[in-house]
Motif scaffolding. Structure first.
Motif, PDB file in Angstrom:
ATOM      1  N   UNK A 217     -13.114-113.465 -34.780  1.00  0.00           N
ATOM      2  CA  UNK A 217     -14.426-113.894 -34.709  1.00  0.00           C
ATOM      3  C   UNK A 217     -15.096-113.022 -33.357  1.00  0.00           C
ATOM      4  N   UNK A 218     -16.306-113.812 -33.077  1.00  0.00           N
ATOM      5  CA  UNK A 218     -17.250-113.279 -32.032  1.00  0.00           C
ATOM      6  C   UNK A 218     -16.656-112.856 -30.715  1.00  0.00           C
ATOM      7  N   UNK A 219     -15.863-113.800 -30.277  1.00  0.00           N
ATOM      8  CA  UNK A 219     -15.216-113.587 -29.003  1.00  0.00           C
ATOM      9  C   UNK A 219     -13.995-114.570 -29.025  1.00  0.00           C
ATOM     10  N   UNK A 220     -12.846-114.470 -29.803  1.00  0.00           N
ATOM     11  CA  UNK A 220     -11.615-115.081 -29.995  1.00  0.00           C
ATOM     12  C   UNK A 220     -10.844-114.827 -31.304  1.00  0.00           C
ATOM     13  N   UNK A 221      -9.805-115.403 -31.284  1.00  0.00           N
ATOM     14  CA  UNK A 221      -8.987-115.157 -32.624  1.00  0.00           C
ATOM     15  C   UNK A 221      -8.455-116.238 -33.189  1.00  0.00           C
ATOM     16  N   UNK A 222      -7.837-116.351 -34.459  1.00  0.00           N
ATOM     17  CA  UNK A 222      -6.977-117.309 -35.058  1.00  0.00           C
ATOM     18  C   UNK A 222      -5.762-116.657 -35.286  1.00  0.00           C
ATOM     19  N   UNK A 223      -4.594-117.305 -35.013  1.00  0.00           N
ATOM     20  CA  UNK A 223      -3.438-116.754 -35.391  1.00  0.00           C
ATOM     21  C   UNK A 223      -2.441-118.082 -36.055  1.00  0.00           C
ATOM     22  N   UNK A 224      -1.926-117.635 -37.097  1.00  0.00           N
ATOM     23  CA  UNK A 224      -1.310-118.750 -37.980  1.00  0.00           C
ATOM     24  C   UNK A 224       0.277-118.090 -38.539  1.00  0.00           C
ATOM     25  N   UNK A 225       1.052-118.978 -38.509  1.00  0.00           N
ATOM     26  CA  UNK A 225       2.223-118.704 -38.977  1.00  0.00           C
ATOM     27  C   UNK A 225       2.857-120.067 -39.486  1.00  0.00           C
ATOM     28  N   UNK A 226       4.092-120.093 -40.074  1.00  0.00           N
ATOM     29  CA  UNK A 226       4.677-121.265 -40.699  1.00  0.00           C
ATOM     30  C   UNK A 226       4.415-122.719 -39.774  1.00  0.00           C
ATOM     31  N   UNK A 227       4.381-122.478 -38.522  1.00  0.00           N
ATOM     32  CA  UNK A 227       4.560-123.673 -37.694  1.00  0.00           C
ATOM     33  C   UNK A 227       3.185-124.225 -37.445  1.00  0.00           C
ATOM     34  N   UNK A 228       2.078-123.534 -37.649  1.00  0.00           N
ATOM     35  CA  UNK A 228       0.831-124.195 -37.521  1.00  0.00           C
ATOM     36  C   UNK A 228      -0.200-122.995 -37.439  1.00  0.00           C
ATOM     37  N   UNK A 229      -1.433-123.317 -36.699  1.00  0.00           N
ATOM     38  CA  UNK A 229      -2.573-122.468 -36.566  1.00  0.00           C
ATOM     39  C   UNK A 229      -3.286-122.660 -35.191  1.00  0.00           C
ATOM     40  N   UNK A 230      -3.354-121.697 -34.418  1.00  0.00           N
ATOM     41  CA  UNK A 230      -4.124-121.691 -33.097  1.00  0.00           C
ATOM     42  C   UNK A 230      -5.711-120.852 -33.469  1.00  0.00           C
ATOM     43  N   UNK A 231      -6.850-121.447 -32.655  1.00  0.00           N
ATOM     44  CA  UNK A 231      -8.039-120.915 -32.805  1.00  0.00           C
ATOM     45  C   UNK A 231      -8.364-120.790 -31.052  1.00  0.00           C
ATOM     46  N   UNK A 232      -8.152-119.536 -30.699  1.00  0.00           N
ATOM     47  CA  UNK A 232      -8.492-119.403 -29.126  1.00  0.00           C
ATOM     48  C   UNK A 232      -9.656-118.517 -28.722  1.00  0.00           C
ATOM     49  N   UNK A 233     -10.274-119.224 -27.832  1.00  0.00           N
ATOM     50  CA  UNK A 233     -11.669-118.872 -27.466  1.00  0.00           C
ATOM     51  C   UNK A 233     -11.714-118.176 -26.309  1.00  0.00           C
ATOM     52  N   UNK A 234     -12.007-116.786 -26.149  1.00  0.00           N
ATOM     53  CA  UNK A 234     -11.815-116.038 -25.098  1.00  0.00           C
ATOM     54  C   UNK A 234     -12.902-116.225 -23.879  1.00  0.00           C
ATOM     55  N   UNK A 235     -14.241-116.851 -24.258  1.00  0.00           N
ATOM     56  CA  UNK A 235     -15.150-117.354 -23.420  1.00  0.00           C
ATOM     57  C   UNK A 235     -14.653-118.493 -22.373  1.00  0.00           C
ATOM     58  N   UNK A 236     -13.930-119.475 -22.992  1.00  0.00           N
ATOM     59  CA  UNK A 236     -13.733-120.684 -22.318  1.00  0.00           C
ATOM     60  C   UNK A 236     -12.051-120.447 -21.818  1.00  0.00           C
ATOM     61  N   UNK A 237     -11.441-119.556 -22.344  1.00  0.00           N
ATOM     62  CA  UNK A 237     -10.127-118.995 -22.184  1.00  0.00           C
ATOM     63  C   UNK A 237      -9.255-120.362 -22.100  1.00  0.00           C
ATOM     64  N   UNK A 238      -9.427-120.804 -23.726  1.00  0.00           N
ATOM     65  CA  UNK A 238      -8.300-121.808 -24.013  1.00  0.00           C
ATOM     66  C   UNK A 238      -8.613-121.916 -25.582  1.00  0.00           C
ATOM     67  N   UNK A 239      -7.218-122.520 -26.133  1.00  0.00           N
ATOM     68  CA  UNK A 239      -7.365-122.932 -27.564  1.00  0.00           C
ATOM     69  C   UNK A 239      -8.305-124.143 -27.886  1.00  0.00           C
ATOM     70  N   UNK A 240      -9.127-123.940 -28.730  1.00  0.00           N
ATOM     71  CA  UNK A 240     -10.242-124.868 -29.440  1.00  0.00           C
ATOM     72  C   UNK A 240      -9.554-125.620 -30.457  1.00  0.00           C
ATOM     73  N   UNK A 241      -8.648-125.120 -31.006  1.00  0.00           N
ATOM     74  CA  UNK A 241      -7.833-125.959 -32.293  1.00  0.00           C
ATOM     75  C   UNK A 241      -6.416-125.494 -31.983  1.00  0.00           C
ATOM     76  N   UNK A 242      -5.360-126.462 -32.195  1.00  0.00           N
ATOM     77  CA  UNK A 242      -3.967-126.230 -32.303  1.00  0.00           C
ATOM     78  C   UNK A 242      -3.231-125.306 -30.870  1.00  0.00           C
ATOM     79  N   UNK A 243      -3.395-125.934 -29.832  1.00  0.00           N
ATOM     80  CA  UNK A 243      -2.992-125.352 -28.449  1.00  0.00           C
ATOM     81  C   UNK A 243      -1.617-125.160 -28.636  1.00  0.00           C
ATOM     82  N   UNK A 244      -1.012-124.004 -28.304  1.00  0.00           N
ATOM     83  CA  UNK A 244       0.267-123.528 -28.446  1.00  0.00           C
ATOM     84  C   UNK A 244       0.626-122.599 -27.868  1.00  0.00           C
ATOM     85  N   UNK A 245       1.547-122.538 -26.652  1.00  0.00           N
ATOM     86  CA  UNK A 245       1.592-121.210 -25.714  1.00  0.00           C
ATOM     87  C   UNK A 245       2.209-120.121 -26.591  1.00  0.00           C
ATOM     88  N   UNK A 246       2.889-120.417 -27.279  1.00  0.00           N
ATOM     89  CA  UNK A 246       3.737-119.257 -28.206  1.00  0.00           C
ATOM     90  C   UNK A 246       2.978-118.450 -29.246  1.00  0.00           C
TER      91      UNK A 246
END
Length: 266
Positions: A217-246
């Motif tokens: 999206x504008x400045x971030x990404x979403x990644x999903x696999x069978x284990x769940x979903x993460x939404x990462x915001x590049x502005x704040x440099x952190x996950x805003x949903x589903x924090x997961x390092x892998x």
């Protein structure tokens, strides 16, 4: 940049794109031409009286035009052809010529659904249907409620339908896939190579062993696999949903690879 129509042109296909609005909006015409469309049909090609919506010509009119065009190509024994059709009506401000549901958003979606349904059912009645391959996919989702969170199956869930008389038999595929997987999957069904589509995978092949979905999206990404979903915001440099390092690392690798790939085309 690679494009499905550009690839098919190499195999003798004529290519075109249909959109009932201003096709120059958001540089769509440039994108269509760059990815291999030879002919563009837009609002300018319809009578002015047909542009009854804020965005242009409503879907039932463009669906009718497309059905008639398919019939013409079939009757004239036309060479192989490819067409991109971008619907218009299921979009704000939802001013559609249809009044079935009270909620204006769902009513607009129902209108586009009814147009596509009528279009498909009418095509089934003509001979051209036997050789048609029709691929339906949404360009984006729509968050209908606050309850539709990133950890739910419904989040960023869009349709991917493969229809037409060329389809051998009905099948429902329960894989996670991305929009970018459309070219490789379609070309794979046609028995054609797709190596130029670096970010596309044939999800119906035996090589599709790790189902996942990625979008930006504008400045971030979403990644999903069978284990769940993460939404990462590049502005704040952190996950805003589903924090997961892998998953965060995988998403960053894909995003960085996309930017590197884009620089190679400049």
């Amino acid at each position: 940049m690679p494009g499905l129509p550009k690839t098919l042109k190499a195999y003798g296909y004529e290519t075109s794109a249909l959109y009932g609005g201003d096709i120059t909006f958001f540089a769509m015409s440039d994108f269509f031409l760059a990815t291999g469309h030879d002919t563009l049909i837009s609002q300018e090609d319809f009578p002015a009286k047909e542009a009854t919506q804020s965005w242009g010509v409503p879907d039932h009119v463009t669906c009718k035009w497309l059905k008639e065009e398919i019939m013409k190509k079939h009757l004239s024994k036309h060479s192989p052809w490819y067409m991109t059709y971008l619907t218009l009506s299921s979009h704000t401000p939802f001013d559609v010529p249809y009044h079935r549901l009270q909620d204006e958003r769902f009513n607009a979606f129902a209108y586009t659904d009814s147009c596509v349904s009528t279009f498909i059912n009418e095509l089934k009645q003509i001979e051209a249907w036997d050789n048609l391959l029709i691929v339906c996919v949404a360009d984006h989702g729509f968050n209908q409620s606050a309850e539709c969170r990133a950890n739910t199956k419904e989040y960023a869930h869009i349709p991917f339908l493969i229809l037409g008389g060329a389809v051998k038999e009905p099948r429902k595929v329960e894989y996670l896939v991305s929009q970018t997987d459309v070219p490789a999957t379609v070309l794979g069904l046609m028995g054609l190579p797709h190596k130029e589509f670096r970010f596309s995978r044939n999800v119906l092949s035996d090589s599709y062993t790790y189902p996942f979905a990625f979008n930006t999206y504008n400045n971030g990404f979403m990644f999903r696999d069978s284990t769940g979903c993460i939404i990462y915001d590049n502005n704040s440099r952190q996950a805003i949903e589903g924090a997961d390092s892998i998953k965060e690392k995988k998403g960053k690798v894909i995003l960085q690879t996309v930017y590197k790939d884009l620089t190679n085309y400049n």
